[in-house]
Scaffold this active site. Structure first.
Site, PDB file in Angstrom:
ATOM      1  N   ARG A  15       6.044  -2.110  -9.586  1.00 27.47           N
ATOM      2  CA  ARG A  15       6.832  -2.242  -8.359  1.00 27.47           C
ATOM      3  C   ARG A  15       6.843  -3.700  -7.906  1.00 27.47           C
ATOM      4  O   ARG A  15       6.096  -4.533  -8.392  1.00 27.47           O
ATOM      5  CB  ARG A  15       6.242  -1.345  -7.265  1.00 27.47           C
ATOM      6  CG  ARG A  15       6.448   0.136  -7.486  1.00 27.47           C
ATOM      7  CD  ARG A  15       5.688   0.979  -6.472  1.00 27.47           C
ATOM      8  NE  ARG A  15       4.254   0.944  -6.692  1.00 27.47           N
ATOM      9  CZ  ARG A  15       3.363   1.596  -5.947  1.00 27.47           C
ATOM     10  NH1 ARG A  15       3.771   2.322  -4.920  1.00 27.47           N
ATOM     11  NH2 ARG A  15       2.066   1.521  -6.226  1.00 27.47           N
ATOM     12  N   LYS A  75       0.863  -3.433  -3.772  1.00 29.43           N
ATOM     13  CA  LYS A  75      -0.536  -3.032  -3.862  1.00 29.43           C
ATOM     14  C   LYS A  75      -1.455  -4.055  -3.211  1.00 29.43           C
ATOM     15  O   LYS A  75      -1.078  -5.195  -2.954  1.00 29.43           O
ATOM     16  CB  LYS A  75      -0.939  -2.823  -5.315  1.00 29.43           C
ATOM     17  CG  LYS A  75      -0.297  -1.612  -5.965  1.00 29.43           C
ATOM     18  CD  LYS A  75      -0.553  -0.329  -5.182  1.00 29.43           C
ATOM     19  CE  LYS A  75      -2.004   0.095  -5.179  1.00 29.43           C
ATOM     20  NZ  LYS A  75      -2.207   1.332  -4.349  1.00 29.43           N
ATOM     21  N   TYR A  94       0.199  -2.534   1.078  1.00 27.20           N
ATOM     22  CA  TYR A  94      -0.825  -1.487   1.129  1.00 27.20           C
ATOM     23  C   TYR A  94      -2.189  -2.148   0.946  1.00 27.20           C
ATOM     24  O   TYR A  94      -2.349  -3.027   0.089  1.00 27.20           O
ATOM     25  CB  TYR A  94      -0.617  -0.453   0.019  1.00 27.20           C
ATOM     26  CG  TYR A  94       0.561   0.469   0.228  1.00 27.20           C
ATOM     27  CD1 TYR A  94       0.587   1.367   1.296  1.00 27.20           C
ATOM     28  CD2 TYR A  94       1.639   0.461  -0.644  1.00 27.20           C
ATOM     29  CE1 TYR A  94       1.665   2.210   1.494  1.00 27.20           C
ATOM     30  CE2 TYR A  94       2.725   1.308  -0.456  1.00 27.20           C
ATOM     31  CZ  TYR A  94       2.728   2.183   0.614  1.00 27.20           C
ATOM     32  OH  TYR A  94       3.795   3.013   0.803  1.00 27.20           O
ATOM     33  N   HIS A  96      -5.585  -0.078   1.889  1.00 25.89           N
ATOM     34  CA  HIS A  96      -6.573   0.972   1.600  1.00 25.89           C
ATOM     35  C   HIS A  96      -7.988   0.393   1.590  1.00 25.89           C
ATOM     36  O   HIS A  96      -8.700   0.439   0.585  1.00 25.89           O
ATOM     37  CB  HIS A  96      -6.248   1.652   0.261  1.00 25.89           C
ATOM     38  CG  HIS A  96      -4.913   2.323   0.215  1.00 25.89           C
ATOM     39  ND1 HIS A  96      -4.610   3.438   0.961  1.00 25.89           N
ATOM     40  CD2 HIS A  96      -3.778   2.005  -0.474  1.00 25.89           C
ATOM     41  CE1 HIS A  96      -3.354   3.803   0.722  1.00 25.89           C
ATOM     42  NE2 HIS A  96      -2.833   2.945  -0.132  1.00 25.89           N
ATOM     43  N   GLU A 118      -0.096   1.478   5.181  1.00 22.64           N
ATOM     44  CA  GLU A 118      -0.554   2.863   5.299  1.00 22.64           C
ATOM     45  C   GLU A 118      -1.035   3.237   6.693  1.00 22.64           C
ATOM     46  O   GLU A 118      -1.278   4.419   6.956  1.00 22.64           O
ATOM     47  CB  GLU A 118      -1.644   3.173   4.267  1.00 22.64           C
ATOM     48  CG  GLU A 118      -2.996   2.533   4.532  1.00 22.64           C
ATOM     49  CD  GLU A 118      -3.136   1.156   3.921  1.00 22.64           C
ATOM     50  OE1 GLU A 118      -4.271   0.642   3.901  1.00 22.64           O
ATOM     51  OE2 GLU A 118      -2.111   0.583   3.458  1.00 22.64           O
ATOM     52  N   ASP A 270      -6.777   6.526  -3.632  1.00 23.38           N
ATOM     53  CA  ASP A 270      -6.635   5.240  -2.948  1.00 23.38           C
ATOM     54  C   ASP A 270      -7.587   5.119  -1.765  1.00 23.38           C
ATOM     55  O   ASP A 270      -7.989   4.017  -1.394  1.00 23.38           O
ATOM     56  CB  ASP A 270      -5.200   5.044  -2.447  1.00 23.38           C
ATOM     57  CG  ASP A 270      -4.345   4.264  -3.440  1.00 23.38           C
ATOM     58  OD1 ASP A 270      -4.916   3.571  -4.287  1.00 23.38           O
ATOM     59  OD2 ASP A 270      -3.114   4.359  -3.356  1.00 23.38           O
TER      60      ASP A 270
END
Length: 371
Positions: A15, A75, A94, A96, A118, A270
Site C-alpha cells: 500500500r 503502516k 497507523y 498500533h 486507528e 496488530d
C-alpha cells in the site's frame, strides 16, 4: 505545507499513503507534495502518475523525511524510519502502539507529532479510518482461513461451503464489529456454518436481523466461547478495544479441545492478538502450527490487496490530510475533537490514555499539548 509519502518497507506491504489522485487534491489546495520514487508501484501507480498530478518525485525516503512537514504513511514506521523523524514533524499513519513499546519509545524520543488512524473517531463513536481496513481484513480472514484449511497447507482438509451430501465447515467469529460482520458476510456467502459471538445484546440483535438464518449469534461468555472454539474448523479473532491491547480470549489450553488441523485467524494481531498463542507473521510466512492448530497472524493483511486497500483508505484519510495541511496540526486538532482523538504521541508525551495504560507510561491530556 510540504506533505510527503514514502515507499512502505514492512514485509510484503504494497500500500501507499497517498494515491496520485490524493496528491492532485493536495497540490490543487496549494501544498507541495513529495513522493519517494517507486512508492506507488504496489498499487500500479508509477512515478509518472504522481508527477502528472503535480507531485515532486524524490529519490530516497531520507530526503522526503528531511524535507516534509508531514509524513503520510500506511503502516507504523519501522526502526530506520523512526530514526528519521524530527521534533515537531507530523506523522499521520497507523501506529498500533499498545503492544509495541519499542516504537512508542522511539516516537517519544523523536519529538514528532504522531496521529494514529486507528484512534480517530467520528460523531457516532466509530473509528472511520480503521473501518475500511477492518472491512478488508474481515473479508480476507475467510479467504486466508479457507486456504489454511487445505490439507496441503496443514489444515484439516475442509471445504467451508461443503458439497451436496457433505456438511459445510464450521466458522466461529469472535467479535461482531466491522471485522466480524464482514467475515460473517464472506463465510455465509460461501455456505459455511457460521456462529458470531459478541457481548453486546444490541450487536447480536443487529447481526441476527441482518443474517437471519444464514448465521447464528451467541452471547460471548466463557462457556459459549469454549464450546464454539472446540466445534469450529475455523476461528476468526475479531475483537478490538480502541487503542488498547486486545484481550487474550482463546487460551493455549483451549487448543487441546480443537479439531487437529483447525485454523485460527487473528485479525487483532496488530493490537497484540486475541489468542494466547498468537505471534505476528508476514505474507511471506503467514502461518505456523501450535499443538496441531494452524495459526494465521499476518499483521498487515490488507497489504495483500494493496490497490483496493489503498483507495479505500485514501477515501477516508484525505479529508483529514487536507485539514492538517491547510490549518496546521494544532489548529486542525483544536477544531476537530474526533481528529484530536487520533493524537497518540506529541513532543515526547503520550496523549492516548489506552496506550499509556498498556505501556505503563505517563498520560498527558491531548488538549494540553495544543498550546
Amino acid at each position: 505545507m510540504i506533505v510527503g509519502t514514502v515507499r512502505e518497507i514492512k514485509n510484503n506491504e504494497f500500500r501507499v499513503g497517498l494515491t496520485p489522485e490524493a496528491a492532485q487534491e493536495l497540490v490543487a489546495a496549494g501544498h507541495d507534495v513529495l513522493v519517494e520514487a517507486g512508492a506507488g508501484q504496489g498499487i500500479g501507480a508509477g512515478d509518472e502518475a504522481y508527477a502528472k498530478a503535480g507531485a515532486r518525485i524524490i529519490p530516497t525516503a531520507a530526503e522526503v523525511f528531511a524535507t516534509a512537514d508531514m509524513i503520510v504513511k500506511v503502516k507504523e514506521p519501522q526502526a530506520g524510519e523512526r530514526a528519521m523523524l524530527r521534533e515537531g514533524q507530523v506523522l499521520f499513519t497507523y501506529l498500533h502502539l499498545a503492544p509495541d513499546p519499542d516504537q512508542a519509545h522511539d516516537l517519544i524520543t523523536s519529538g514528532a507529532v504522531c496521529i494514529a488512524y486507528e484512534t480517530v473517531t467520528d460523531a457516532s463513536g466509530g473509528l472511520p479510518l480503521l473501518k475500511p481496513m477492518s472491512q478488508v481484513a474481515g473479508r480476507m480472514a475467510i479467504q486466508a482461513g479457507a486456504t489454511a484449511l487445505e490439507k496441503a497447507n496443514g489444515g484439516r482438509g475442509v471445504l467451508l461451503g461443503g458439497v451436496p451430501g457433505v456438511l459445510p465447515g464450521k466458522v466461529a467469529i469472535i467479535g461482531g464489529g466491522v471485522v466480524g460482520f464482514n467475515a460473517a458476510q464472506m463465510a455465509a456467502g460461501l455456505g459455511a456454518d457460521v456462529t458470531i459471538l459478541d457481548r453486546s445484546a444490541e450487536v447480536l440483535e443487529r447481526l441476527g436481523v441482518h443474517f437471519e438464518a444464514r448465521a447464528k449469534t451467541r452471547f460471548s461468555n466463557r462457556a459459549n466461547l469454549a464450546a464454539c472454539v472446540a466445534e469450529a474448523d475455523l476461528v476468526i479473532g475479531a475483537v478490538l478495544i480502541p487503542g488498547a491491547e486486545a484481550p487474550k480470549l482463546v487460551s493455549r489450553e483451549m487448543l487441546s479441545t480443537m479439531k487437529p488441523g483447525a485454523v485460527l485467524v487473528d485479525v487483532a494481531i496488530d493490537q497484540g492478538g486475541c489468542f494466547e498463542t498468537s505471534k505476528p507473521t508476514t505474507h511471506a510466512e503467514p502461518t505456523y502450527v501450535v499443538d496441531g492448530i494452524v495459526h494465521y497472524c499476518v499483521a498487515n493483511m490488507p497489504g495483500a490487496v494493496a490497490r483496493t486497500s489503498t483507495y479505500a483508505l485514501g477515501n477516508v484519510t484525505l479529508p483529514h490530510v487536507l485539514k492538517l495541511a491547510g490549518l496546521g496540526w494544532r489548529e486542525a486538532l483544536k477544531r476537530d475533537k474526533h481528529l484530536l482523538a487520533g493524537l497518540n504521541v506529541a513532543h515526547g508525551k503520550v496523549t492516548c490514555a489506552p496506550v499509556a495504560e498498556a505501556l505503563e507510561l505517563p498520560f498527558t491530556d491531548p488538549a494540553d499539548v495544543l498550546g
